[in-house]
Design an enzyme around this catalytic site. Structure first.
Site, PDB file in Angstrom:
ATOM      1  N   SER A   1       0.831  -1.216   0.000  1.00 56.73           N
ATOM      2  CA  SER A   1       0.000   0.000   0.000  1.00 56.73           C
ATOM      3  C   SER A   1       0.862   1.262   0.000  1.00 56.73           C
ATOM      4  O   SER A   1       1.949   1.281   0.593  1.00 56.73           O
ATOM      5  CB  SER A   1      -0.877  -0.003   1.252  1.00 56.73           C
ATOM      6  OG  SER A   1      -1.425   1.272   1.491  1.00 56.73           O
TER       7      SER A   1
ATOM      8  N   THR B   1      -5.928   2.851  -6.782  1.00 51.96           N
ATOM      9  CA  THR B   1      -7.177   2.801  -6.008  1.00 51.96           C
ATOM     10  C   THR B   1      -7.994   4.060  -6.256  1.00 51.96           C
ATOM     11  O   THR B   1      -7.514   5.179  -6.068  1.00 51.96           O
ATOM     12  CB  THR B   1      -6.860   2.642  -4.505  1.00 51.96           C
ATOM     13  OG1 THR B   1      -6.140   1.416  -4.331  1.00 51.96           O
ATOM     14  CG2 THR B   1      -8.133   2.602  -3.678  1.00 51.96           C
TER      15      THR B   1
ATOM     16  N   LYS C   1      -8.615  -0.194  -9.129  1.00 45.88           N
ATOM     17  CA  LYS C   1      -9.253  -0.836  -7.957  1.00 45.88           C
ATOM     18  C   LYS C   1     -10.395   0.027  -7.417  1.00 45.88           C
ATOM     19  O   LYS C   1     -10.276   1.258  -7.357  1.00 45.88           O
ATOM     20  CB  LYS C   1      -8.190  -1.015  -6.863  1.00 45.88           C
ATOM     21  CG  LYS C   1      -8.693  -1.589  -5.545  1.00 45.88           C
ATOM     22  CD  LYS C   1      -7.516  -1.848  -4.603  1.00 45.88           C
ATOM     23  CE  LYS C   1      -7.904  -2.609  -3.355  1.00 45.88           C
ATOM     24  NZ  LYS C   1      -8.504  -1.814  -2.312  1.00 45.88           N
TER      25      LYS C   1
ATOM     26  N   HIS D   1     -13.725  -1.953  -1.125  1.00 44.59           N
ATOM     27  CA  HIS D   1     -12.703  -1.644  -0.115  1.00 44.59           C
ATOM     28  C   HIS D   1     -12.958  -2.448   1.172  1.00 44.59           C
ATOM     29  O   HIS D   1     -12.704  -1.986   2.275  1.00 44.59           O
ATOM     30  CB  HIS D   1     -12.706  -0.143   0.181  1.00 44.59           C
ATOM     31  CG  HIS D   1     -11.338   0.448   0.426  1.00 44.59           C
ATOM     32  ND1 HIS D   1     -10.659   1.182  -0.511  1.00 44.59           N
ATOM     33  CD2 HIS D   1     -10.531   0.422   1.514  1.00 44.59           C
ATOM     34  CE1 HIS D   1      -9.506   1.593  -0.012  1.00 44.59           C
ATOM     35  NE2 HIS D   1      -9.404   1.137   1.216  1.00 44.59           N
TER      36      HIS D   1
ATOM     37  N   ARG E   1     -15.257  -0.680   3.702  1.00 45.16           N
ATOM     38  CA  ARG E   1     -14.655   0.375   4.527  1.00 45.16           C
ATOM     39  C   ARG E   1     -14.899   1.762   3.969  1.00 45.16           C
ATOM     40  O   ARG E   1     -14.464   2.751   4.543  1.00 45.16           O
ATOM     41  CB  ARG E   1     -13.143   0.131   4.632  1.00 45.16           C
ATOM     42  CG  ARG E   1     -12.794  -1.104   5.422  1.00 45.16           C
ATOM     43  CD  ARG E   1     -11.366  -1.530   5.200  1.00 45.16           C
ATOM     44  NE  ARG E   1     -10.378  -0.796   5.962  1.00 45.16           N
ATOM     45  CZ  ARG E   1     -10.024  -1.089   7.208  1.00 45.16           C
ATOM     46  NH1 ARG E   1     -10.616  -2.067   7.839  1.00 45.16           N
ATOM     47  NH2 ARG E   1      -9.105  -0.386   7.842  1.00 45.16           N
TER      48      ARG E   1
HETATM   49  C1  LIG Z   1      -6.793  -2.779   7.475  1.00 47.10           C
HETATM   50  C2  LIG Z   1      -7.061  -2.490   6.023  1.00 47.10           C
HETATM   51  C3  LIG Z   1      -6.336  -1.494   5.389  1.00 47.10           C
HETATM   52  C4  LIG Z   1      -6.549  -1.240   4.029  1.00 47.10           C
HETATM   53  N1  LIG Z   1      -5.772  -0.305   3.390  1.00 47.10           N
HETATM   54  C5  LIG Z   1      -5.891  -0.155   2.051  1.00 47.10           C
HETATM   55  C6  LIG Z   1      -4.993   0.678   1.330  1.00 47.10           C
HETATM   56  O1  LIG Z   1      -4.070   1.280   1.904  1.00 47.10           O
HETATM   57  N2  LIG Z   1      -5.165   0.794  -0.002  1.00 47.10           N
HETATM   58  C7  LIG Z   1      -6.166   0.132  -0.681  1.00 47.10           C
HETATM   59  O2  LIG Z   1      -6.292   0.271  -1.903  1.00 47.10           O
HETATM   60  N3  LIG Z   1      -7.003  -0.682  -0.025  1.00 47.10           N
HETATM   61  C8  LIG Z   1      -6.885  -0.849   1.312  1.00 47.10           C
HETATM   62  N4  LIG Z   1      -7.717  -1.709   1.974  1.00 47.10           N
HETATM   63  C9  LIG Z   1      -8.711  -2.486   1.201  1.00 47.10           C
HETATM   64  C10 LIG Z   1      -8.087  -3.814   0.730  1.00 47.10           C
HETATM   65  O3  LIG Z   1      -7.109  -3.588  -0.256  1.00 47.10           O
HETATM   66  C11 LIG Z   1      -9.157  -4.745   0.148  1.00 47.10           C
HETATM   67  O4  LIG Z   1      -9.875  -4.068  -0.844  1.00 47.10           O
HETATM   68  C12 LIG Z   1     -10.116  -5.245   1.234  1.00 47.10           C
HETATM   69  O5  LIG Z   1      -9.428  -5.550   2.405  1.00 47.10           O
HETATM   70  C13 LIG Z   1     -10.854  -6.489   0.742  1.00 47.10           C
HETATM   71  O6  LIG Z   1     -11.763  -6.920   1.694  1.00 47.10           O
HETATM   72  P1  LIG Z   1     -11.456  -8.092   2.754  1.00 47.10           P
HETATM   73  O7  LIG Z   1     -10.642  -7.467   3.846  1.00 47.10           O
HETATM   74  O8  LIG Z   1     -12.812  -8.468   3.227  1.00 47.10           O
HETATM   75  O9  LIG Z   1     -10.721  -9.179   2.025  1.00 47.10           O
HETATM   76  C14 LIG Z   1      -7.534  -1.972   3.323  1.00 47.10           C
HETATM   77  C15 LIG Z   1      -8.262  -2.964   3.989  1.00 47.10           C
HETATM   78  C16 LIG Z   1      -8.022  -3.224   5.317  1.00 47.10           C
HETATM   79  C17 LIG Z   1      -8.816  -4.319   5.985  1.00 47.10           C
END
Ligand SMILES: Cc1cc2nc3c(=O)[nH]c(=O)nc-3n(C[C@H](O)[C@H](O)[C@H](O)COP(=O)(O)O)c2cc1C
Length: 404
Positions: A133, A182, A278, A302, A305
């Site tokens: 990331s 992203t 993404k 995401h 989130r």
């Molecule tokens: C703790 C955490 C931090 C994340 N940080 C980023 C990030 O910095 N950049 C990004 O594109 N996605 C980020 N994501 C999203 C993940 O890349 C991904 O899309 C997501 O975790 C998929 O869902 P899942 O956790 O249910 O597998 C983050 C997800 C989590 C759980």
């Protein structure tokens, strides 16, 4: 029996298993991602464990992801020769031994000391891509120095385009073959737990946080040897970068709501490797990503989130697939917790899945070994699922593996 956990979106164990995990689960007895989650919950300070778990606002989309995946039924086939089953594939042209990518996750190095390096090494030993990331703790250069194989880089485009360009150049110089751009974080969805725990902007170090850290001595002592303590990729962007509050405030101001198709084209011109866009849920956005030159789109909310109330990725996937699936590779994430979930996503038409929390739980539970365990579990579950659905190759999972 496992049931959906309405808060984490993961699975809770039935009473016998729950009693066992409460009494401290032995490493060798870990049977699924939920077991890793239980161990991580004990080993990672609450602030950072809840940061991983949380969805935005009421967590509707976080829950919807799991509910939709659970609702898909697999078609059992037993009159088929499945003695040879192949999990190796290519993802945007690059070989992978499993149709899985470790998703970019900010602050991975706060879940486990030097977490990005541990996760990258586990991915390397399993022959799957690790995506670093922009908001990682260990920097691009830290990870590049610690692993032999190339890893992927995820870009948040900053308002400071000069700095964004320098990130792209650093990723290229480090040998990253793939850039994941992203699109769904130009504003930040609020996560309630982060506000309560003081993991906001600026971060708040309360007495509760200090006590929490003091109770996790293994984590705290590991942190003493951490390569970085802030956002490693960004520390050169501003003076006083050792101050997490100032750095976080800079980051918040740098997220760019003006970001749209022409910026993707700008990135496309700068980036010589594969480009994955993404955060796509909508067919029109997918069309624009294709027109801007993406090599693949990652259908993602995401992990629940960002936009709370956005559809699950299971629900969004067919619209995007029907719009652009004949021209571009489709990738899936949000809610994957097992190899059977991966099989379902492949049957929808995905080439591969990104996993976030599933590996972060492994990381929190046991660093590199924990992530390797998470990947082994997913691979074994996928293999069993393939055998019982009559599937012999992950590159050719028929749509009708899902009961219509
Ligand atoms: C703790 C955490 C931090 C994340 N940080 C980023 C990030 O910095 N950049 C990004 O594109 N996605 C980020 N994501 C999203 C993940 O890349 C991904 O899309 C997501 O975790 C998929 O869902 P899942 O956790 O249910 O597998 C983050 C997800 C989590 C759980």
């Amino acid at each position: 029996m496992a049931s959906a956990n309405p808060i984490s979106g993961s699975k809770e164990l039935g009473s016998a298993s729950a009693a066992r995990t409460k009494a401290s689960l032995a490493w060798g007895a870990v049977a699924n991602i939920e077991d890793l989650r239980e161990i991580a919950k004990k080993r990672v300070p609450r602030t950072f464990f809840e940061y991983v778990e949380a969805g935005s606002y009421d967590e509707l989309t976080l829950r919807a992801n799991r509910i939709a995946l659970d609702a898909l039924e697999l078609r059992q086939r037993v009159m088929v020769d499945v003695s040879s089953r192949v999990q190796s594939t290519t993802i945007v042209g690059q070989p992978a031994l499993l149709p899985v990518v470790l998703a970019p996750a900010g602050l991975t190095g706060a879940v486990y000391p030097n977490g990005e390096i541990h996760a990258a090494r586990a991915a390397q030993s399993h022959g799957v891509p690790f995506c670093l990331s922009t908001m990682s703790v260990c920097s691009i250069e830290d990870v590049a120095a610690a692993v032999e194989k190339p890893f992927w880089f995820q870009l948040y485009l900053m308002k400071d385009r000069g700095f964004s360009r320098s990130l792209i150049e650093r990723a290229h110089a480090a040998g990253c073959p793939t850039l994941v751009l992203t699109m769904d974080l130009h504003v930040e969805g609020q996560r309630t737990a982060d506000v309560h725990n003081g993991l906001g902007i600026p971060p708040r170090l309360s007495l509760a946080n200090i006590l929490d850290i003091a109770m996790h001595l293994r984590w705290a002592s590991g942190m003493l040897w951490s390569k970085e303590y802030t956002f490693g990729n960004l520390k050169d962007a501003i003076r006083n970068s050792g101050n997490l509050g100032i750095l976080s405030e800079w980051v918040k101001q740098q997220f760019d709501p003006s970001f749209e198709r022409h910026d993707v084209e700008w990135v496309r011109k700068l980036w010589p490797g594969q480009l994955i866009v993404k955060g796509i849920l909508d067919p029109q956005d997918a069309e624009m990503a294709v027109a801007a030159g993406a090599d693949a789109v990652l259908i993602s909310n995401h992990g629940g989130r960002q936009l709370d109330g956005a559809p699950s990725t299971v629900k969004a996937f067919p619209g995007v697939r029907d719009a652009v699936g004949d021209r571009i590779e489709l990738l899936f994430d949000s809610g994957i917790r097992s190899g059977l979930d991966v099989l379902k996503a492949l049957a929808l038409g995905a080439r591969a899945c990104f996993i976030g929390r599933a590996y972060l739980y492994g990381l929190g539970a046991g660093g590199e070994a924990g992530v390797r365990k998470a990947l082994s579990l997913i691979s074994e579950e996928l293999d069993t699922g393939m055998a019982l659905t009559g599937v012999t190759d992950v590159k050719a999972v028929p749509r009708d593996v899902i009961v219509q």
